[in-house]
Design a protein around this motif. Structure first.
Motif, PDB file in Angstrom:
ATOM      1  N   ASP A  65      -8.510   0.249  -3.310  1.00 21.95           N
ATOM      2  CA  ASP A  65      -8.836   1.564  -3.867  1.00 21.95           C
ATOM      3  C   ASP A  65      -9.485   1.399  -5.232  1.00 21.95           C
ATOM      4  N   SER A 105      -4.873   3.836   2.536  1.00 23.86           N
ATOM      5  CA  SER A 105      -5.163   2.740   1.609  1.00 23.86           C
ATOM      6  C   SER A 105      -5.116   1.393   2.329  1.00 23.86           C
ATOM      7  N   ASP A 142      -2.372  -1.223  -3.472  1.00 19.93           N
ATOM      8  CA  ASP A 142      -3.603  -0.465  -3.198  1.00 19.93           C
ATOM      9  C   ASP A 142      -4.854  -1.161  -3.737  1.00 19.93           C
ATOM     10  N   PHE A 150       0.836  -1.199   0.000  1.00 20.16           N
ATOM     11  CA  PHE A 150       0.000   0.000   0.000  1.00 20.16           C
ATOM     12  C   PHE A 150       0.870   1.248   0.000  1.00 20.16           C
TER      13      PHE A 150
END
Length: 125
Positions: A94, A48, A91, A43
């Motif tokens: 996201d 995140s 991530d 991340f």
């Protein structure tokens, strides 16, 4: 990059220079397996990582151990050590910015890349 345009090697270069947060569970880097590939979770910031933990049903406020590591270290030192093909998932919780760096030449060391040819044969470990 998602539209198939751009310069993927530039993105790999950015990953190599980026400091990432790699969560640790039971003394090992957190990962998942999809399609026969182990994906190490990484991340770009604590927010995140917290979104990822929430999606997994964990309480980010409870605290999660993580390593702060350069992407280059993950690619060059960590990826070659696990059994089987391993990539990096950045991530992944996201909606706008998840990226997968698969275990292929140009991303991971050639000796562990799925598409590399070693001794006259494809290395699929």
């Amino acid at each position: 990059m998602r539209a198939g345009a751009g310069r993927p090697q530039r993105l790999v270069g950015e990953l190599r220079r980026t400091t990432l947060l790699a969560p640790v569970v039971d003394g090992a880097l957190m990962s998942g397996v999809q399609g026969g590939v182990r994906w190490l979770y990484a991340f770009t910031d604590e927010a995140s990582l917290a979104r990822f933990l929430l999606r997994r049903g964990a309480d980010p406020a409870a605290g999660t151990e993580y390593l702060t590591v350069l992407g280059a270290r993950l690619l060059d030192s960590v990826i070659p050590s696990p059994d089987g093909p391993t990539g990096i998932a950045v991530d992944v919780a996201d909606e706008d910015g998840p990226m997968l760096f698969p275990p292929v030449t140009g991303v991971v060391p050639d000796e562990v890349a799925l598409d590399a040819v070693h001794e006259g044969r494809a290395d699929v470990r």
